[in-house]
Design a protein around this motif. Structure first.
Motif, short mmCIF file in Angstrom:
data_model
loop_
_atom_site.label_atom_id
_atom_site.label_comp_id
_atom_site.label_asym_id
_atom_site.label_seq_id
_atom_site.Cartn_x
_atom_site.Cartn_y
_atom_site.Cartn_z
N ALA B 273 7.24 -4.99 16.06
CA ALA B 273 8.40 -4.23 16.54
C ALA B 273 9.53 -4.14 15.50
O ALA B 273 9.97 -3.05 15.16
N TYR B 274 9.94 -5.29 15.00
CA TYR B 274 11.03 -5.29 14.02
C TYR B 274 10.50 -5.26 12.59
O TYR B 274 10.73 -4.32 11.84
N ALA B 275 9.74 -6.30 12.24
CA ALA B 275 9.40 -6.50 10.82
C ALA B 275 8.47 -5.44 10.26
O ALA B 275 8.47 -5.19 9.05
N GLY B 276 7.70 -4.79 11.13
CA GLY B 276 6.77 -3.77 10.65
C GLY B 276 7.44 -2.70 9.81
O GLY B 276 6.83 -2.14 8.89
N ALA B 277 8.71 -2.45 10.11
CA ALA B 277 9.46 -1.43 9.37
C ALA B 277 9.49 -1.71 7.88
O ALA B 277 9.52 -0.78 7.05
N ALA B 278 9.49 -3.00 7.52
CA ALA B 278 9.60 -3.37 6.11
C ALA B 278 8.40 -2.91 5.29
O ALA B 278 8.45 -2.88 4.06
N CYS B 279 7.32 -2.57 5.99
CA CYS B 279 6.12 -2.10 5.26
C CYS B 279 6.36 -0.77 4.55
O CYS B 279 5.51 -0.35 3.76
N VAL B 280 7.47 -0.12 4.78
CA VAL B 280 7.77 1.07 3.96
C VAL B 280 7.96 0.64 2.50
O VAL B 280 7.85 1.48 1.61
N CYS B 281 8.26 -0.63 2.28
CA CYS B 281 8.36 -1.15 0.91
C CYS B 281 7.07 -1.89 0.57
O CYS B 281 6.67 -2.82 1.28
N LEU B 282 6.46 -1.47 -0.54
CA LEU B 282 5.19 -2.04 -0.96
C LEU B 282 5.23 -3.57 -1.01
O LEU B 282 4.27 -4.24 -0.61
N GLU B 283 6.34 -4.12 -1.45
CA GLU B 283 6.42 -5.58 -1.66
C GLU B 283 6.39 -6.39 -0.36
O GLU B 283 6.25 -7.60 -0.40
N TYR B 284 6.53 -5.71 0.79
CA TYR B 284 6.48 -6.47 2.06
C TYR B 284 5.21 -6.22 2.85
O TYR B 284 5.04 -6.73 3.95
N ARG B 285 4.32 -5.43 2.30
CA ARG B 285 3.14 -5.07 3.08
C ARG B 285 2.19 -6.23 3.32
O ARG B 285 1.33 -6.15 4.19
N HIS B 286 2.39 -7.30 2.57
CA HIS B 286 1.53 -8.47 2.78
C HIS B 286 1.64 -8.99 4.22
O HIS B 286 0.73 -9.64 4.71
N ILE B 287 2.72 -8.69 4.91
CA ILE B 287 2.86 -9.23 6.27
C ILE B 287 1.85 -8.63 7.24
O ILE B 287 1.63 -9.17 8.31
N ILE B 288 1.28 -7.48 6.87
CA ILE B 288 0.25 -6.92 7.76
C ILE B 288 -1.15 -6.98 7.13
O ILE B 288 -2.03 -6.22 7.51
N LYS B 289 -1.31 -7.93 6.22
CA LYS B 289 -2.64 -8.12 5.62
C LYS B 289 -3.64 -8.39 6.75
O LYS B 289 -3.42 -9.27 7.59
N GLY B 290 -4.69 -7.61 6.80
CA GLY B 290 -5.68 -7.77 7.88
C GLY B 290 -5.49 -6.75 9.00
O GLY B 290 -6.20 -6.77 10.00
N VAL B 291 -4.54 -5.82 8.82
CA VAL B 291 -4.26 -4.83 9.87
C VAL B 291 -5.48 -3.94 10.15
O VAL B 291 -5.60 -3.35 11.22
N GLU B 292 -6.40 -3.89 9.19
CA GLU B 292 -7.61 -3.08 9.39
C GLU B 292 -8.46 -3.60 10.55
O GLU B 292 -9.29 -2.90 11.08
N PHE B 293 -8.22 -4.84 10.99
CA PHE B 293 -8.95 -5.38 12.13
C PHE B 293 -8.35 -4.91 13.47
O PHE B 293 -8.97 -5.08 14.51
N ALA B 294 -7.13 -4.40 13.41
CA ALA B 294 -6.41 -4.10 14.66
C ALA B 294 -6.96 -2.84 15.34
O ALA B 294 -7.48 -1.94 14.69
N ASP B 295 -6.85 -2.81 16.66
CA ASP B 295 -7.18 -1.61 17.43
C ASP B 295 -5.92 -0.77 17.65
O ASP B 295 -6.00 0.45 17.77
N SER B 296 -4.79 -1.43 17.75
CA SER B 296 -3.52 -0.70 17.92
C SER B 296 -2.42 -1.44 17.20
O SER B 296 -2.49 -2.66 17.01
#
Lengths: 500, 500
Positions: B273-296
């Motif tokens: 909800a909150y932190a996902g927004a930071a993924c607009v910056c490449l340097e923070y995308r590590h927080i969703i490492k593994g997102v390819e496993f998600a259904d939603s």
């Protein structure tokens, strides 16, 4: 965009909107484009660098505007209206502009309190029993939900929770999960899709009971369904009465359904999404006769009371039924402690987040006044009656059922196929927008007065377009006998057109 | 209100809003009033006659404005931000102004199509795998929901429906109702209240699993829970991973949870909800490492990406999972037939009604550009780091856990009671607004950078207020040893204050 640019851009948008409405009759109500028109032409990526606001507004006018169906156009007669008014837009603008949240009292006190106030005002205007109001001594009160869909589901979930609590009180060892599988909800076969969907979402069997020949769900039918189900070990739990069905605006008799529900301790929810608004006029309050039996009542202010979507006004007799069903506490969310009864609305709804939606209800109630709202309702109904006269003067058509509120259903006498063809041709012509429903197994076209701008002349414009398209399908007869024409029989059509 | 008056009134509101923000630092962030302040003083009834718009705006300034908590104030540090920007307000104004609905494609084609476009743009900006995007070859896509609460519940209901279909395929004679009672959802004990509520609303048992000492839900814990439950005949069905918990902004490791879910065919929903927004910056995308496993996957654009509430961006890998769960067809609601993949979004959500919410996402994406959004995120994070420096320079305080994104948690070394007292005193002083959470059983204060206006100087203002109130509770020590003071020991306090 800094505040200086916002002053310029915001004012440009205000003018753009006023211009839009000043000239809304110059546009076809339906757009002329194919699915994918915008998706195909859009850039693949968001811009890297900011665009000037002037360009964004230009882009809006050139790419978005041509893709609108104009719900506020006087030639929009489909579905039911979606509310819109300058007064509401001002309220929404204040709400979006200040950008506060209202999930607890302290999160923005005015947000909670103005909702209490406006829901009391509106409840009184509609003539709801005092028990439904926050200002009564009891635990009743009103809340703004997002849609009638949401209100129906909130009612269902609260009913389920309440029934479980009651059953477990009587038998603390009962299996809660097992009990839940036995719960049944009931409504009529005329219900809106959202009502049926509430059963799907809330995991409750929902029976769509057969309505009578006037599309009403009768008390006897409900009673019989309860008995059948109980005989099978099922548990009646929730009933949704439709006050103004989507198809033909029929009214389920609350005074019949209410006593049946009461006898079985079943929650009665009233979905008065469209027609409920008419209760601001004393002369239409008979449609909710028996509302005192209801546990919850919902009217979409965003349909017929000039407030923009979303603003669905829901009242309950006992707010603790909602709180018991929905309360999930957290350290960072304090309930308010107060002598005055100030609700923690987050326990009355499904999501946590809450916009300041009462602002637009407030601006509409104040800028129109009660009399303004009553005039709006009465004006729409009298316009519908004018349309009825026009249709009835043309012997090729039948108006049925008997029209009510701002809805007129009609069809060609010459059969469903032609009526369907007429609607398809009208939709293809883009000038008038209507949708269909079925009435007594016949295909009928629904004509709804939707726009706040609609005048008698607009109704005549719409009617003339309908008659013009009918002329291409059925010869207007001077001696009272219509003659059907095949839609591909162009020769006859042109003869027919010449004969006018 | 006619269009001429709307031009005047609308422009007055635009100026009012710009003035509000130009002067927002002159107001206390919290209002000074008691619960019921507005309810007690409001008229009992809506006005009978229309009020002039000038009076309504005056009433707004005099009665509503004093009751606001100013979420856009640079001294607002509570919860997480609620989005707001001039660009978004312009988009909202267009949306409310044109007042169209978008529940089918024909109801307003641009409404559906612009949502597809902006959700593709945003999904790409966040670096989501292509399968989540409408523009991919598969059945994935994005939709705007009202809130993260709604997205979590939508995911849960879809997961339930999908699991039932799978189980019935294997065993067509199985008892569907009975199966449903065995389904279990899982999340961490750090989840937002809305996640827990989704279980309540969706009638699914939800286990709040113990997070590790860094507030993360680990794969091993989840695996163990699955095994325990399966041993008892229960069926794991839905997992909600929290990427940026509400308390301390901890990230559940998707790369651990994902494989566990995959092995059991359990739906994985990511609440970012909150932190996902930071993924607009490449340097923070590590927080969703593994997102390819998600259904939603869900991120509240209305939190940290400058768009006004409500705008919760949800992507699913397979939109048919939603359609299967939610489709309720009606004659008056036609699905779109098209070569281009144009979704019927009403089957992707709970309510039927749909606002043109993508307009505000569109105006923000265009008027800020990708770079503008990245700057906004980076600026907030660097402001949080500045605050950390200020707190760490004061030896009476501890910062913990290690700060991340725009959130800094801190406490007084001298114990929970004093920290709690400090927050109470600060709230009573109305100048800074923060809320608390618990971390490793300690009471900590959460300081979040929320406003888009916040500068380094604003952070120093907030810190100075915090330090001032701390001085009333704990003596600032020159030699590195703090001394606790009872809050009612006014003599010592004044001595302490003199010693500054």
């Amino acid at each position: 965009m800094d505040s200086k640019q916002f002053r310029e851009c915001g004012k440009a948008v205000i003018d753009m909107l006023a211009d839009y409405y000043d000239n809304i009759r110059n546009r076809n109500v339906l757009p002329s484009l194919d699915p994918g028109y915008l998706i195909k032409s859009a850039p693949e990526n968001a811009p890297e660098q900011p665009e000037e606001w002037e360009n964004v507004l230009k882009d809006f006018s050139e790419t978005v505007m041509p893709g609108l169906t104009h719900w506020q156009s006087p030639q929009f007669h489909a579905y039911y209206p979606t509310g819109g008014s300058y007064a509401s837009t001002v309220g929404s603008l204040l709400c979006d502009g200040i950008a506060v949240m209202g999930f607890t009292w302290i999160a923005s006190p005015a947000c909670t309190e103005l909702e209490v106030i406006t829901m009391n005002w509106l409840g009184k205007l509609l003539g709801l029993p005092e028990e439904f109001l926050n200002c009564s001594a009891g635990p009743g009160g009103g809340i703004i939900q997002g849609s009638a869909s949401e209100a129906t589901l909130v009612g269902l979930l609260a009913a389920k929770d309440k029934m479980i609590r009651r059953l477990l009180e009587n038998d603390p060892d009962a299996d809660e999960d097992l009990l839940k599988t036995k719960f049944v909800a009931y409504t009529s076969d005329q219900c809106n899709s959202s009502v049926e969907k509430a059963g799907v979402l809330g995991s409750m069997k929902m029976r769509l009971l057969k309505s009578d020949s006037n599309c009403k769900l009768r008390g006897e039918t409900l009673k019989k369904a309860f008995e059948e189900d109980k005989a099978q070990g099922l548990i009646p739990c929730y009933v949704i009465a439709n006050v103004g069905t989507t198809g033909t605006c029929a009214y389920d008799p609350l005074y019949e359904l209410g006593p049946v529900c009461k006898e079985e301790n079943v929650w009665l929810h009233v979905d008065a999404a469209y027609a409920g608004a008419a209760c601001v006029c004393l002369e239409y309050r008979h449609i909710i006769k028996g509302v005192e039996f209801a546990d919850s009542f919902d009217v979409n202010v965003h349909k017929w009371l000039l407030v923009n979507f979303d603003c669905s006004a829901m009242w309950v007799k006992d707010s603790y039924d909602l709180i018991n069903a929905f309360d999930v506490q957290r350290i960072y969310l304090d309930d308010v402690k107060s002598e005055v009864r100030v609700p923690d609305y987050r326990h009355w709804q499904m999501p946590l987040g809450r916009r300041f939606r009462s602002l637009k209800l407030w601006t509409v109630l104040k800028m129109y006044g009660a009399e303004g709202l009553r005039s709006h309702i009465r004006n729409h109904i009298s316009l519908a009656q004018h349309f009825v006269k026009l249709v009835r003067a043309d012997e090729r058509f039948v108006v049925e059922p008997e029209p009510t509120m701002g809805l007129v259903c009609f069809r060609l006498k010459n059969g469903d196929k032609l009526t369907k063809q007429l609607l398809e041709n009208l939709t293809a012509a883009k000038e008038v927008f209507m949708v269909a429903c079925t009435y007594r197994s016949r295909y009928v076209i629904r004509f709804v007065i939707c726009s706040r701008f609609t005048t008698k002349e607009d109704i005549e414009v719409s009617w003339n377009i309908i008659a013009r398209e009918a002329n291409r399908l059925v010869c207007p007869s001077v001696i009272g006998k219509s003659q059907s024409i095949s839609t591909i029989d162009f020769e006859t059509v042109s003869i027919c057109e010449k004969s006018k």
